[in-house]
Design a protein around this motif. Structure first.
Motif, mmCIF file in Angstrom:
data_model
loop_
_atom_site.group_PDB
_atom_site.id
_atom_site.type_symbol
_atom_site.label_atom_id
_atom_site.label_comp_id
_atom_site.label_asym_id
_atom_site.label_seq_id
_atom_site.Cartn_x
_atom_site.Cartn_y
_atom_site.Cartn_z
ATOM 1 N N GLU A 151 -6.838 -4.560 -3.379
ATOM 2 C CA GLU A 151 -6.013 -5.449 -4.194
ATOM 3 C C GLU A 151 -5.039 -6.240 -3.321
ATOM 4 O O GLU A 151 -4.807 -7.433 -3.545
ATOM 5 C CB GLU A 151 -5.247 -4.630 -5.229
ATOM 6 C CG GLU A 151 -4.501 -5.463 -6.239
ATOM 7 C CD GLU A 151 -3.822 -4.605 -7.288
ATOM 8 O OE1 GLU A 151 -2.668 -4.916 -7.617
ATOM 9 O OE2 GLU A 151 -4.450 -3.637 -7.757
ATOM 10 N N ALA A 152 -4.472 -5.587 -2.308
ATOM 11 C CA ALA A 152 -3.569 -6.280 -1.390
ATOM 12 C C ALA A 152 -4.316 -7.386 -0.645
ATOM 13 O O ALA A 152 -3.780 -8.472 -0.438
ATOM 14 C CB ALA A 152 -2.949 -5.288 -0.414
ATOM 15 N N TYR A 153 -5.556 -7.125 -0.252
ATOM 16 C CA TYR A 153 -6.385 -8.160 0.382
ATOM 17 C C TYR A 153 -6.622 -9.310 -0.597
ATOM 18 O O TYR A 153 -6.539 -10.475 -0.225
ATOM 19 C CB TYR A 153 -7.739 -7.591 0.804
ATOM 20 C CG TYR A 153 -7.814 -7.075 2.221
ATOM 21 C CD1 TYR A 153 -8.175 -7.914 3.269
ATOM 22 C CD2 TYR A 153 -7.551 -5.751 2.519
ATOM 23 C CE1 TYR A 153 -8.266 -7.445 4.564
ATOM 24 C CE2 TYR A 153 -7.630 -5.269 3.814
ATOM 25 C CZ TYR A 153 -7.986 -6.126 4.833
ATOM 26 O OH TYR A 153 -8.073 -5.667 6.110
ATOM 27 N N ALA A 154 -6.941 -8.982 -1.836
ATOM 28 C CA ALA A 154 -7.252 -9.999 -2.840
ATOM 29 C C ALA A 154 -6.062 -10.927 -3.076
ATOM 30 O O ALA A 154 -6.247 -12.120 -3.334
ATOM 31 C CB ALA A 154 -7.685 -9.342 -4.149
ATOM 32 N N GLU A 155 -4.861 -10.405 -2.987
ATOM 33 C CA GLU A 155 -3.663 -11.216 -3.186
ATOM 34 C C GLU A 155 -3.415 -12.171 -2.027
ATOM 35 O O GLU A 155 -2.578 -13.051 -2.123
ATOM 36 C CB GLU A 155 -2.450 -10.317 -3.394
ATOM 37 C CG GLU A 155 -2.485 -9.573 -4.710
ATOM 38 C CD GLU A 155 -1.305 -8.643 -4.879
ATOM 39 O OE1 GLU A 155 -0.390 -8.654 -4.033
ATOM 40 O OE2 GLU A 155 -1.307 -7.893 -5.868
ATOM 41 N N ARG A 156 -4.134 -11.993 -0.950
ATOM 42 C CA ARG A 156 -3.953 -12.835 0.237
ATOM 43 C C ARG A 156 -5.198 -13.679 0.517
ATOM 44 O O ARG A 156 -5.600 -13.849 1.650
ATOM 45 C CB ARG A 156 -3.617 -11.956 1.429
ATOM 46 C CG ARG A 156 -2.221 -11.432 1.352
ATOM 47 C CD ARG A 156 -1.963 -10.345 2.355
ATOM 48 N NE ARG A 156 -0.568 -9.949 2.338
ATOM 49 C CZ ARG A 156 -0.001 -9.234 1.391
ATOM 50 N NH1 ARG A 156 -0.702 -8.825 0.372
ATOM 51 N NH2 ARG A 156 1.267 -8.906 1.448
ATOM 52 N N ARG A 157 -5.777 -14.193 -0.528
ATOM 53 C CA ARG A 157 -6.946 -15.070 -0.353
ATOM 54 C C ARG A 157 -6.562 -16.215 0.580
ATOM 55 O O ARG A 157 -5.483 -16.751 0.488
ATOM 56 C CB ARG A 157 -7.402 -15.626 -1.694
ATOM 57 C CG ARG A 157 -7.993 -14.577 -2.594
ATOM 58 C CD ARG A 157 -8.836 -15.214 -3.695
ATOM 59 N NE ARG A 157 -9.152 -14.302 -4.769
ATOM 60 C CZ ARG A 157 -10.039 -13.330 -4.701
ATOM 61 N NH1 ARG A 157 -10.678 -13.119 -3.597
ATOM 62 N NH2 ARG A 157 -10.272 -12.563 -5.739
ATOM 63 N N GLY A 158 -7.430 -16.523 1.473
ATOM 64 C CA GLY A 158 -7.145 -17.557 2.452
ATOM 65 C C GLY A 158 -6.693 -16.969 3.777
ATOM 66 O O GLY A 158 -6.905 -17.567 4.817
ATOM 67 N N LEU A 171 -15.185 -11.340 2.204
ATOM 68 C CA LEU A 171 -16.037 -10.242 2.672
ATOM 69 C C LEU A 171 -15.201 -9.014 3.008
ATOM 70 O O LEU A 171 -15.587 -7.889 2.688
ATOM 71 C CB LEU A 171 -16.837 -10.689 3.904
ATOM 72 C CG LEU A 171 -17.624 -9.613 4.629
ATOM 73 C CD1 LEU A 171 -18.739 -9.081 3.735
ATOM 74 C CD2 LEU A 171 -18.185 -10.144 5.927
ATOM 75 N N TYR A 172 -14.054 -9.201 3.639
ATOM 76 C CA TYR A 172 -13.215 -8.068 4.014
ATOM 77 C C TYR A 172 -12.743 -7.322 2.775
ATOM 78 O O TYR A 172 -12.753 -6.096 2.728
ATOM 79 C CB TYR A 172 -12.011 -8.521 4.831
ATOM 80 C CG TYR A 172 -12.315 -9.048 6.212
ATOM 81 C CD1 TYR A 172 -13.620 -9.168 6.678
ATOM 82 C CD2 TYR A 172 -11.294 -9.429 7.059
ATOM 83 C CE1 TYR A 172 -13.886 -9.649 7.940
ATOM 84 C CE2 TYR A 172 -11.551 -9.911 8.332
ATOM 85 C CZ TYR A 172 -12.841 -10.023 8.769
ATOM 86 O OH TYR A 172 -13.104 -10.501 10.017
ATOM 87 N N ARG A 173 -12.300 -8.057 1.750
ATOM 88 C CA ARG A 173 -11.844 -7.419 0.521
ATOM 89 C C ARG A 173 -12.967 -6.610 -0.107
ATOM 90 O O ARG A 173 -12.793 -5.476 -0.518
ATOM 91 C CB ARG A 173 -11.326 -8.445 -0.482
ATOM 92 C CG ARG A 173 -10.776 -7.797 -1.754
ATOM 93 C CD ARG A 173 -10.856 -8.703 -2.959
ATOM 94 N NE ARG A 173 -12.113 -9.406 -3.127
ATOM 95 C CZ ARG A 173 -13.217 -8.877 -3.649
ATOM 96 N NH1 ARG A 173 -13.257 -7.636 -4.044
ATOM 97 N NH2 ARG A 173 -14.309 -9.607 -3.780
ATOM 98 N N ALA A 174 -14.157 -7.211 -0.159
ATOM 99 C CA ALA A 174 -15.301 -6.534 -0.758
ATOM 100 C C ALA A 174 -15.673 -5.281 0.034
ATOM 101 O O ALA A 174 -15.989 -4.234 -0.555
ATOM 102 C CB ALA A 174 -16.487 -7.480 -0.850
ATOM 103 N N THR A 185 0.829 -1.202 0.000
ATOM 104 C CA THR A 185 0.000 0.000 0.000
ATOM 105 C C THR A 185 0.864 1.254 0.000
ATOM 106 O O THR A 185 0.494 2.253 -0.597
ATOM 107 C CB THR A 185 -0.998 0.017 1.170
ATOM 108 O OG1 THR A 185 -0.284 -0.135 2.405
ATOM 109 C CG2 THR A 185 -2.015 -1.103 1.041
ATOM 110 N N ALA A 186 2.020 1.202 0.654
ATOM 111 C CA ALA A 186 2.936 2.347 0.626
ATOM 112 C C ALA A 186 3.457 2.594 -0.791
ATOM 113 O O ALA A 186 3.773 3.725 -1.140
ATOM 114 C CB ALA A 186 4.096 2.112 1.577
#
Length: 70
Positions: free
Chosen positions: A13-20, A25-28, A5-6
């Protein structure tokens, strides 16, 4: 995630790359909060949700004892 993010990667997008690691729900919610310009309150709600989930989850010790008892 902080480094991403920095470097300009959107938080959703950073959340999406860490699926699992994080519920979808958090990403959305982060994506919606960013679009609405209300990310701080969305992050606060996510924190409350995570705390409630953690409080309801049985401790590791309780799960082990349950399994040992059969």
């Amino acid at each position: 995630m902080a480094e991403q993010t920095a470097n300009g990667v959107p938080l959703a997008e950073a959340y999406a790359e860490r699926r699992g690691q994080f519920p979808d729900l958090y990403r959305a919610l982060v994506e919606a909060g960013m679009a609405a310009g209300d990310l701080p309150s969305v992050l606060e709600e996510i924190a409350h949700h995570a705390a409630r989930r953690a409080a309801k989850a049985p401790s590791r010790e309780a799960r082990i004892r349950s399994r040992l008892r059969g």
